[in-house]
Design a protein around this motif. Structure first.
Motif, PDB file in Angstrom:
ATOM      1  N   TYR A   1      -8.426   1.453  -9.389  1.00 52.19           N
ATOM      2  CA  TYR A   1      -7.016   1.043  -9.309  1.00 52.19           C
ATOM      3  C   TYR A   1      -7.035  -0.491 -10.023  1.00 52.19           C
ATOM      4  N   THR A   2      -5.555  -0.877 -10.280  1.00 49.74           N
ATOM      5  CA  THR A   2      -5.485  -2.159 -10.899  1.00 49.74           C
ATOM      6  C   THR A   2      -4.989  -3.061  -9.878  1.00 49.74           C
ATOM      7  N   ALA A   3      -4.096  -2.399  -9.109  1.00 47.77           N
ATOM      8  CA  ALA A   3      -3.521  -3.278  -7.815  1.00 47.77           C
ATOM      9  C   ALA A   3      -3.208  -2.314  -6.467  1.00 47.77           C
ATOM     10  N   ALA A   4      -3.157  -2.794  -5.448  1.00 50.83           N
ATOM     11  CA  ALA A   4      -2.996  -2.160  -4.294  1.00 50.83           C
ATOM     12  C   ALA A   4      -2.120  -2.982  -3.376  1.00 50.83           C
ATOM     13  N   LEU A   5      -0.897  -2.276  -2.630  1.00 51.31           N
ATOM     14  CA  LEU A   5       0.019  -2.907  -1.747  1.00 51.31           C
ATOM     15  C   LEU A   5      -0.455  -2.327  -0.372  1.00 51.31           C
ATOM     16  N   MET A   6      -0.574  -3.105   0.511  1.00 49.49           N
ATOM     17  CA  MET A   6      -0.993  -2.528   2.015  1.00 49.49           C
ATOM     18  C   MET A   6       0.108  -2.941   2.808  1.00 49.49           C
ATOM     19  N   CYS A   7       0.961  -2.202   3.381  1.00 48.50           N
ATOM     20  CA  CYS A   7       2.291  -2.412   4.114  1.00 48.50           C
ATOM     21  C   CYS A   7       2.083  -1.957   5.392  1.00 48.50           C
ATOM     22  N   SER A   8       2.560  -2.952   6.402  1.00 46.73           N
ATOM     23  CA  SER A   8       2.574  -2.730   7.953  1.00 46.73           C
ATOM     24  C   SER A   8       1.163  -1.689   8.391  1.00 46.73           C
TER      25      SER A   8
ATOM     26  N   SER B   1      -6.528  -6.511  -7.257  1.00 45.28           N
ATOM     27  CA  SER B   1      -5.423  -7.386  -6.797  1.00 45.28           C
ATOM     28  C   SER B   1      -4.936  -6.713  -5.299  1.00 45.28           C
ATOM     29  N   VAL B   2      -4.813  -7.140  -4.180  1.00 46.05           N
ATOM     30  CA  VAL B   2      -4.422  -6.661  -3.255  1.00 46.05           C
ATOM     31  C   VAL B   2      -3.383  -7.495  -2.605  1.00 46.05           C
ATOM     32  N   TYR B   3      -1.996  -6.971  -2.128  1.00 48.92           N
ATOM     33  CA  TYR B   3      -1.024  -7.562  -1.542  1.00 48.92           C
ATOM     34  C   TYR B   3      -0.777  -7.137  -0.129  1.00 48.92           C
ATOM     35  N   PHE B   4      -1.146  -7.933   1.054  1.00 51.69           N
ATOM     36  CA  PHE B   4      -0.727  -7.497   2.398  1.00 51.69           C
ATOM     37  C   PHE B   4       0.683  -7.969   2.584  1.00 51.69           C
ATOM     38  N   VAL B   5       1.528  -7.107   3.109  1.00 46.84           N
ATOM     39  CA  VAL B   5       3.008  -7.314   3.791  1.00 46.84           C
ATOM     40  C   VAL B   5       3.107  -6.802   5.181  1.00 46.84           C
ATOM     41  N   ILE B   6       3.374  -7.605   5.962  1.00 48.35           N
ATOM     42  CA  ILE B   6       3.518  -7.188   7.185  1.00 48.35           C
ATOM     43  C   ILE B   6       4.688  -8.088   8.373  1.00 48.35           C
ATOM     44  N   GLY B   7       5.253  -7.332   9.207  1.00 47.44           N
ATOM     45  CA  GLY B   7       6.081  -8.332   9.972  1.00 47.44           C
ATOM     46  C   GLY B   7       5.361  -9.253  11.022  1.00 47.44           C
TER      47      GLY B   7
ATOM     48  N   ASP C   1      12.135  -4.387  -1.766  1.00 49.30           N
ATOM     49  CA  ASP C   1      12.055  -5.689  -1.785  1.00 49.30           C
ATOM     50  C   ASP C   1      11.394  -6.002  -3.278  1.00 49.30           C
ATOM     51  N   GLU C   2      12.131  -6.714  -4.044  1.00 47.05           N
ATOM     52  CA  GLU C   2      11.752  -6.762  -5.236  1.00 47.05           C
ATOM     53  C   GLU C   2      10.588  -7.648  -5.350  1.00 47.05           C
ATOM     54  N   SER C   3      10.343  -8.594  -4.402  1.00 41.19           N
ATOM     55  CA  SER C   3       9.291  -9.600  -4.773  1.00 41.19           C
ATOM     56  C   SER C   3       8.061  -8.773  -4.157  1.00 41.19           C
ATOM     57  N   VAL C   4       8.087  -7.859  -3.445  1.00 38.71           N
ATOM     58  CA  VAL C   4       7.034  -7.109  -2.928  1.00 38.71           C
ATOM     59  C   VAL C   4       6.572  -6.140  -4.022  1.00 38.71           C
ATOM     60  N   MET C   5       7.436  -5.051  -4.300  1.00 38.50           N
ATOM     61  CA  MET C   5       7.277  -3.958  -5.312  1.00 38.50           C
ATOM     62  C   MET C   5       7.178  -4.804  -6.763  1.00 38.50           C
ATOM     63  N   GLY C   6       7.745  -5.695  -7.192  1.00 45.63           N
ATOM     64  CA  GLY C   6       7.392  -6.380  -8.285  1.00 45.63           C
ATOM     65  C   GLY C   6       6.154  -6.952  -8.448  1.00 45.63           C
ATOM     66  N   TRP C   7       5.564  -7.626  -7.303  1.00 49.05           N
ATOM     67  CA  TRP C   7       4.287  -7.978  -7.477  1.00 49.05           C
ATOM     68  C   TRP C   7       3.440  -6.808  -7.898  1.00 49.05           C
ATOM     69  N   LEU C   8       3.593  -5.480  -7.263  1.00 54.54           N
ATOM     70  CA  LEU C   8       2.661  -4.490  -7.379  1.00 54.54           C
ATOM     71  C   LEU C   8       2.620  -4.060  -8.826  1.00 54.54           C
TER      72      LEU C   8
END
Length: 305
Positions: free
Chosen positions: A200-207, A223-229, A294-301
């Motif tokens: 994989y190139t990039a991974a998005l971890m949500c909640s 590249s890994v992006y973590f997003v959560i409340g 959310d464009e800032s989240v998905m745009g990062w991915l």
């Protein structure tokens, strides 16, 4: 389907936009009541479509593959890959422009509890918007939405098998292979990345939370992006904070600069105001609704890291 293991902490009441969900058990193995706020409903027959895009799909003859014969919003429903780990059920979107000559991007989206296979064929792409929102970022992208049985190691291995199959059977730009996981799907994703991050190139971890190891991920420099409340009702933000720090610590030990580290790992903890502005009342379920939009989240991915 695995038996869902319960903890002894009792029941937690979570409120969502459309319904009140009762969390029958608050252990890490029960997702039923922390569903996405885009509530699931059985497909109406009028929403299904007959698949008529055989030429566009360019499926290769392979005895391991069984193709579904119904579709939904451009996806073929319930394709089945017969892997060594067992059957992998998934829904697949092939852009009409795909002819096999030009390498396309590839994106896999792993669902939360409400999107698992026993919940119903195709329910994952009805209850979560990741697969459809992703199409806005790259028109030349094949999208697979697996419907796994659970969020454990076997499901992680099935995800790896599906990824390898798609890479082998379609013309894919290996620099543009993306994956995300929401809630239980994020737990699966962390194990996928521990097993084969190089796919994989990039991974998005949500909640979600991180169940895998860290060394293979940092060695591969995916590249890994973590997003959560900040007050996620199911996991809390603490597991993501820990995972983020563990990954950072390894990069710091390698001598990477702050700019280099920030391109490889990001932690995005959303405040309560983010969810209020989005019109949702619980952060776990609300994340499933708001993050794919959310464009800032998905745009990062789908951007450059």
């Amino acid at each position: 389907m695995q038996k869902i293991r319960y903890c002894a902490l009792g029941a937690v009441l979570l409120l969502s936009v459309s319904s009140v969900s009762v969390l029958a058990a608050c252990g890490r193995r029960s997702f039923a009541a922390v569903t996405s706020e885009t509530a699931t409903h059985p497909f109406a027959e009028t929403e299904r479509e007959t698949v008529q895009t055989e030429a566009a799909r360019e499926k290769k003859n392979d005895e391991r593959m069984e193709e579904g014969n119904e579709g939904y919003r451009g996806f073929t429903l319930d394709d089945v890959l017969h892997s060594e780990e067992g059957d992998v059920h998934f829904n697949l979107y092939i852009p009409e422009s795909y002819d096999g000559n030009t390498p396309y991007a590839l994106y896999l989206t792993l669902p939360g509890y409400e999107g698992l296979y026993f919940q119903g064929v195709g329910i994952n792409i009805q209850s979560e918007d990741f697969a459809f929102e992703a199409q806005k970022y790259n028109e030349k992208m094949i999208i697979a939405a697996p419907q796994l049985e659970d969020w454990g190691e076997i499901s992680a291995r099935k995800t790896v098998s599906l990824t390898e199959y798609l890479l082998d059977h379609y013309s894919i730009d290996r620099m543009k292979v993306y994956i995300n996981g929401y809630s239980g799907g994020g737990e699966t994703l962390s194990m996928v990345l521990d097993m084969h991050p190089e796919l994989y190139t990039a991974a998005l971890m949500c909640s979600s939370r991180w169940d895998g190891g860290y060394d293979t991920v940092t060695a591969a420099k995916i590249s890994v992006y973590f997003v959560i409340g900040d007050s996620d009702e199911y996991y809390s933000a603490d597991p993501f904070r820990k995972a983020y720090q563990e990954i950072r610590k390894r990069y710091e030990a390698e001598g990477l600069t702050e700019d280099e580290i920030s391109k490889l790992v990001q932690l995005d903890v959303k405040p309560e105001s983010y969810f209020r502005a989005g019109g949702v009342n619980n952060q776990h379920g609300g994340g499933g609704m708001l993050f794919p939009r959310d464009e800032s989240v998905m745009g990062w991915l789908f951007g450059e890291h």
